[in-house]
Design a protein around this motif. Structure first.
Motif, PDB file in Angstrom:
ATOM      1  N   GLY A   1      48.559  38.470  40.170  1.00  0.00           N
ATOM      2  CA  GLY A   1      48.020  37.159  39.877  1.00  0.00           C
ATOM      3  C   GLY A   1      47.348  36.536  41.080  1.00  0.00           C
ATOM      4  N   ALA A   2      46.429  35.638  40.821  1.00  0.00           N
ATOM      5  CA  ALA A   2      45.804  34.852  41.885  1.00  0.00           C
ATOM      6  C   ALA A   2      45.429  33.495  41.329  1.00  0.00           C
ATOM      7  CB  ALA A   2      44.572  35.565  42.440  1.00  0.00           C
ATOM      8  N   PHE A   3      45.622  32.474  42.140  1.00  0.00           N
ATOM      9  CA  PHE A   3      45.223  31.108  41.795  1.00  0.00           C
ATOM     10  C   PHE A   3      44.239  30.640  42.853  1.00  0.00           C
ATOM     11  CE2 PHE A   3      49.082  31.817  39.537  1.00  0.00           C
ATOM     12  CZ  PHE A   3      48.998  31.054  38.380  1.00  0.00           C
ATOM     13  N   THR A   4      43.040  30.287  42.417  1.00  0.00           N
ATOM     14  CA  THR A   4      41.964  29.954  43.343  1.00  0.00           C
ATOM     15  C   THR A   4      41.223  28.708  42.864  1.00  0.00           C
ATOM     16  OG1 THR A   4      40.251  31.235  42.192  1.00  0.00           O
ATOM     17  CG2 THR A   4      41.659  32.446  43.737  1.00  0.00           C
ATOM     18  N   ARG A   5      40.266  28.267  43.682  1.00  0.00           N
ATOM     19  CA  ARG A   5      39.411  27.139  43.333  1.00  0.00           C
ATOM     20  C   ARG A   5      38.041  27.671  42.925  1.00  0.00           C
ATOM     21  NH1 ARG A   5      41.313  22.499  47.615  1.00  0.00           N
ATOM     22  NH2 ARG A   5      43.322  23.463  48.118  1.00  0.00           N
ATOM     23  N   SER A   6      37.502  27.138  41.857  1.00  0.00           N
ATOM     24  CA  SER A   6      36.208  27.628  41.373  1.00  0.00           C
ATOM     25  C   SER A   6      35.073  27.266  42.305  1.00  0.00           C
ATOM     26  CB  SER A   6      35.926  27.101  39.964  1.00  0.00           C
ATOM     27  OG  SER A   6      35.890  25.677  39.957  1.00  0.00           O
ATOM     28  N   ASP A   7      35.230  26.208  43.091  1.00  0.00           N
ATOM     29  CA  ASP A   7      34.251  25.841  44.121  1.00  0.00           C
ATOM     30  C   ASP A   7      34.944  24.945  45.131  1.00  0.00           C
ATOM     31  OD1 ASP A   7      33.558  22.858  43.610  1.00  0.00           O
ATOM     32  OD2 ASP A   7      33.393  23.769  41.613  1.00  0.00           O
ATOM     33  N   ASP A   8      34.305  24.699  46.259  1.00  0.00           N
ATOM     34  CA  ASP A   8      34.933  23.975  47.359  1.00  0.00           C
ATOM     35  C   ASP A   8      35.217  22.515  47.039  1.00  0.00           C
ATOM     36  OD1 ASP A   8      34.889  26.260  48.877  1.00  0.00           O
ATOM     37  OD2 ASP A   8      33.013  25.780  49.899  1.00  0.00           O
ATOM     38  N   SER A   9      34.604  21.989  45.985  1.00  0.00           N
ATOM     39  CA  SER A   9      34.827  20.581  45.647  1.00  0.00           C
ATOM     40  C   SER A   9      36.157  20.356  44.937  1.00  0.00           C
ATOM     41  CB  SER A   9      33.683  20.059  44.775  1.00  0.00           C
ATOM     42  OG  SER A   9      33.759  20.625  43.464  1.00  0.00           O
ATOM     43  N   GLN A  10      36.784  21.438  44.478  1.00  0.00           N
ATOM     44  CA  GLN A  10      38.041  21.296  43.747  1.00  0.00           C
ATOM     45  C   GLN A  10      39.173  20.932  44.706  1.00  0.00           C
ATOM     46  OE1 GLN A  10      38.232  21.470  40.416  1.00  0.00           O
ATOM     47  NE2 GLN A  10      36.066  22.014  40.239  1.00  0.00           N
ATOM     48  N   SER A  11      40.024  19.995  44.307  1.00  0.00           N
ATOM     49  CA  SER A  11      41.125  19.551  45.161  1.00  0.00           C
ATOM     50  C   SER A  11      42.351  20.447  45.059  1.00  0.00           C
ATOM     51  CB  SER A  11      41.516  18.114  44.793  1.00  0.00           C
ATOM     52  OG  SER A  11      41.983  18.061  43.442  1.00  0.00           O
ATOM     53  N   HIS A  12      42.335  21.380  44.128  1.00  0.00           N
ATOM     54  CA  HIS A  12      43.493  22.225  43.867  1.00  0.00           C
ATOM     55  C   HIS A  12      43.005  23.511  43.196  1.00  0.00           C
ATOM     56  CE1 HIS A  12      42.666  19.800  40.296  1.00  0.00           C
ATOM     57  NE2 HIS A  12      43.037  20.870  39.616  1.00  0.00           N
ATOM     58  N   ALA A  13      43.888  24.494  43.139  1.00  0.00           N
ATOM     59  CA  ALA A  13      43.551  25.732  42.430  1.00  0.00           C
ATOM     60  C   ALA A  13      43.354  25.418  40.952  1.00  0.00           C
ATOM     61  CB  ALA A  13      44.654  26.762  42.614  1.00  0.00           C
ATOM     62  N   ASN A  14      42.179  25.759  40.435  1.00  0.00           N
ATOM     63  CA  ASN A  14      41.885  25.474  39.023  1.00  0.00           C
ATOM     64  C   ASN A  14      41.540  26.733  38.234  1.00  0.00           C
ATOM     65  OD1 ASN A  14      39.363  25.754  40.360  1.00  0.00           O
ATOM     66  ND2 ASN A  14      38.328  24.594  38.751  1.00  0.00           N
ATOM     67  N   LEU A  15      41.733  27.901  38.858  1.00  0.00           N
ATOM     68  CA  LEU A  15      41.523  29.179  38.175  1.00  0.00           C
ATOM     69  C   LEU A  15      42.768  30.046  38.330  1.00  0.00           C
ATOM     70  CD1 LEU A  15      37.928  30.207  39.378  1.00  0.00           C
ATOM     71  CD2 LEU A  15      38.542  29.048  37.246  1.00  0.00           C
ATOM     72  N   GLU A  16      43.084  30.812  37.292  1.00  0.00           N
ATOM     73  CA  GLU A  16      44.158  31.800  37.352  1.00  0.00           C
ATOM     74  C   GLU A  16      43.607  33.171  36.982  1.00  0.00           C
ATOM     75  OE1 GLU A  16      48.597  32.875  35.517  1.00  0.00           O
ATOM     76  OE2 GLU A  16      47.448  31.200  34.670  1.00  0.00           O
ATOM     77  N   TYR A  17      43.927  34.159  37.823  1.00  0.00           N
ATOM     78  CA  TYR A  17      43.539  35.548  37.574  1.00  0.00           C
ATOM     79  C   TYR A  17      44.733  36.319  37.038  1.00  0.00           C
ATOM     80  CZ  TYR A  17      39.204  35.191  40.328  1.00  0.00           C
ATOM     81  OH  TYR A  17      37.955  34.863  40.793  1.00  0.00           O
ATOM     82  N   HIS A  18      44.466  37.167  36.048  1.00  0.00           N
ATOM     83  CA  HIS A  18      45.405  38.179  35.588  1.00  0.00           C
ATOM     84  C   HIS A  18      44.707  39.525  35.818  1.00  0.00           C
ATOM     85  CE1 HIS A  18      46.876  34.651  33.375  1.00  0.00           C
ATOM     86  NE2 HIS A  18      48.030  35.278  33.261  1.00  0.00           N
ATOM     87  N   VAL A  19      45.226  40.322  36.737  1.00  0.00           N
ATOM     88  CA  VAL A  19      44.554  41.566  37.142  1.00  0.00           C
ATOM     89  C   VAL A  19      45.404  42.743  36.689  1.00  0.00           C
ATOM     90  CG1 VAL A  19      43.378  42.748  39.024  1.00  0.00           C
ATOM     91  CG2 VAL A  19      43.736  40.270  39.161  1.00  0.00           C
ATOM     92  N   GLN A  20      44.737  43.719  36.066  1.00  0.00           N
ATOM     93  CA  GLN A  20      45.430  44.837  35.431  1.00  0.00           C
ATOM     94  C   GLN A  20      44.784  46.170  35.829  1.00  0.00           C
ATOM     95  OE1 GLN A  20      43.886  43.093  31.941  1.00  0.00           O
ATOM     96  NE2 GLN A  20      45.878  42.532  31.109  1.00  0.00           N
ATOM     97  N   PRO A  21      45.563  47.231  36.023  1.00  0.00           N
ATOM     98  CA  PRO A  21      45.017  48.541  36.391  1.00  0.00           C
ATOM     99  C   PRO A  21      44.587  49.351  35.165  1.00  0.00           C
ATOM    100  CG  PRO A  21      47.385  48.682  36.362  1.00  0.00           C
ATOM    101  CD  PRO A  21      47.040  47.256  35.992  1.00  0.00           C
ATOM    102  N   LEU A  22      43.815  48.725  34.294  1.00  0.00           N
ATOM    103  CA  LEU A  22      43.415  49.339  33.028  1.00  0.00           C
ATOM    104  C   LEU A  22      42.220  48.588  32.471  1.00  0.00           C
ATOM    105  CD1 LEU A  22      44.473  47.166  30.663  1.00  0.00           C
ATOM    106  CD2 LEU A  22      46.669  48.080  31.370  1.00  0.00           C
TER     107      LEU A  22
END
Length: 564
Positions: free
Chosen positions: A369-390
């Motif tokens: 998993g990863a939680f990131t900001r969609s752009d520098d203007s965001q005050s908090h992580a507003n994206l969540e990644y679900h990464v899979q080996p498939l």
């Protein structure tokens, strides 16, 4: 209170809980602790004695299976370019915890502080919900007195619990391609995190999961099975509620008296002498309320339902997380695609799980998993990644043959809202679910930005040795308009519906329940499930639902004591 016409209960209980899912199982446990309380738990599905519920990878055989899933579909959605989506909801003891991704995720502290502001009740602030999370946690990192990484568990134990019913473990596998993606995320500016659940989940790491020794740990095993021998607890499965029974007194006061239930081919009434608690989920609970005459008056009239209470927010404010899947072919690294497409590979997968309860059969649907900001203007992580080996074309379809990985990303705080509305007065007919995905400019912009960010991470040196090649959606899509339209073509839900019976202040006309989860204007009736969330949490929603149930149990018992 006036006698209720046609109400002839076959039995009476102090508390009747509708829905044997995540919230319902916890509530049944907590409310039946006092042997003087007679508690009835009603579940429309069957017992959770189906093997694939308990094998972690078994979600593949539970979703889309009438044995365990309500088999809902959304309405055609303009934001998805007219597409409909499969909308899984658990139909068995344990509810969605029996078919979900098993990811343990609280969200962000700011989510709960916002709930406190929206409800005017500081009891929902982060500081005041952490004890409710801890109350039922059994976190593997507290199995030992010392954290193996830092040698000190004191700070971790301030935030997490041990010895509770709800087991949280680390995953029993690792993949080189996922390790490389994590390193690429760090190279792109995302920090590593050892705990997604400390109030700020920004960072990259492996998800923690609700498993125990390689088996799925659902709420039926955690909260219900240990207390089934309590003589004051009754559980009915295959018992579908047709409507609530509401009495109106001479003074006009309304009270929930019980429920009408279809079971074993017959329709029977059950009485709730203290409270009826509706825990049928963000889809089921508003549907039951509407079938009972509680909801938007105009819609109920159109469907031929007698109006008991005009509460316009019932079924509105539907929020969900929509994920956009990017697929990258790779070379020189193992993924599940090749392994699962050979007879020998499948045999080895089964052998590893049989011997060690590890490997691909112990996998949750998403591992990294990863939680990131969609752009520098965001005050908090507003994206969540679900990464899979498939990789695969769509959920439930066969895996691709070429080695590849999938990076799915979702907007954590969508501004698009939808609805859940009954189609008729027939309780057996599925409600109309209209999420209205990507219906705001903000959501479309974040969708486009998120796809660009996936590309940025994958372009980092850590993944270069595997020569990643964007397969889906394809590098030819570049503009905001192209990417937003593409998101509508390929995005799918990650099954986090909330908000359809939201809590709020007295002056909020769309609030269905108050901050103690009591339905407005009807005594003896509460809603306790993900539907009460006024705003969706910044992450997976099962853990917050259990926290809500933990707090609700306290409310219910406090109110009963105060009225005694």
């Amino acid at each position: 209170m006036a006698k209720t016409e046609g109400f002839n209960p076959v039995d009476h209980f102090d508390y009747v809980i509708i829905g044997g899912g995540s919230a319902g199982c916890l509530l049944a446990n907590r409310l039946s602790r006092d042997p003087s309380h007679r508690v009835l738990l009603l579940e429309a599905g069957k017992k959770d004695n189906y093997l694939w519920i308990h094998v972690p990878v078994g979600y593949l055989y539970c979703i889309g299976n009438p044995r365990t899933d309500w088999l809902y579909n959304t309405e055609p959605d303009a934001g998805l370019n007219g597409r409909q989506l499969r909308y899984p909801r658990g139909k068995t003891l344990g509810g969605c915890s029996s078919i979900n991704g098993m990811i343990y995720m609280r969200g962000q502290a700011r989510d709960y502080d916002r709930w406190a502001a929206l409800t005017g009740d500081d009891g929902w602030s982060w500081e005041n919900v952490v004890p409710a999370f801890k109350a039922h946690e059994d976190h593997y990192r507290l199995d030992d007195d010392e954290d193996p990484q830092t040698g000190d568990n004191s700070r971790f134990s301030d935030l997490h619990g041990h010895g509770g019913e709800w087991r949280i473990e680390k995953q029993r596998l690792r993949w080189d391609v996922l390790d490389a993606f994590a390193e690429a995320a760090v190279q792109a500016g995302v920090r590593r995190t050892a705990d997604f659940n400390a109030g700020d989940n920004e960072g990259v790491g492996y998800f923690e999961v609700n498993q125990k020794a390689g088996w799925r740990w659902n709420t039926a095993k955690a909260f219900l099975r240990p207390v089934l021998k309590r003589p004051n607890l009754t559980v009915w499965t295959e018992a579908q509620v047709e409507k609530l029974v509401i009495a109106t007194g001479a003074d006009g006061a309304r009270m929930c008296k019980g429920a009408r239930v279809r079971r074993a081919g017959s329709v029977v009434d059950v009485e709730a002498r203290k409270e009826l608690i509706l825990s049928a989920g963000a889809i089921g609970s508003p549907a039951i309320l509407q079938l009972s005459g509680i909801g938007p008056a105009q819609h109920l009239r159109e469907k031929g339902v007698d109006i008991v209470a005009d509460i316009p927010g019932v079924g509105e404010n539907l929020q969900d997380h929509l994920q956009i899947r990017s697929v990258f072919k790779v070379k020189g690294v193992k993924t599940l695609n090749k392994l699962a497409n050979s007879l020998f590979g499948k045999m080895m997968i089964g052998l590893e799980y049989g011997l060690f309860r590890s490997g691909p059969m112990s996998m949750s649907p998403s591992q990294l998993g990863a939680f990131t900001r969609s752009d520098d203007s965001q005050s908090h992580a507003n994206l969540e990644y679900h990464v899979q080996p498939l990789s695969l074309d769509a959920f439930g379809e066969p895996l691709h043959r070429d080695p590849a990985f999938t990076a799915s990303v979702c907007n954590l705080n969508p501004t698009s809202t939808g609805s859940v509305r009954i189609r008729s007065a027939d309780a057996g007919e599925a409600p109309a679910i209209a999420p209205n995905y990507l219906s705001t400019e903000e959501d479309r912009k974040i969708a486009a930005d998120s796809l660009r960010q996936v590309r940025e991470i994958v372009s980092q040196p850590a993944l270069a040795k595997y020569q990643p090649e964007e397969w889906k959606p394809g590098v030819r899509y570049q503009s905001d308009e192209e990417l937003a339209r593409l998101a509508g073509d390929i995005a799918s839900t990650i099954f986090h519906p909330v908000g359809t019976t939201k809590m709020g202040r007295d002056d909020d006309p769309m609030a269905v329940v108050d901050s103690r989860l009591r339905v407005r204007g009807i005594s003896g009736l509460r809603v306790v499930d993900a539907g009460v969330m006024p705003k969706i949490t910044s992450g997976n929603t099962n853990a917050p639902t259990l926290m809500i149930a933990e707090k609700a149990a306290t409310f219910i018992l406090q109110d009963a004591a105060a009225g005694a």
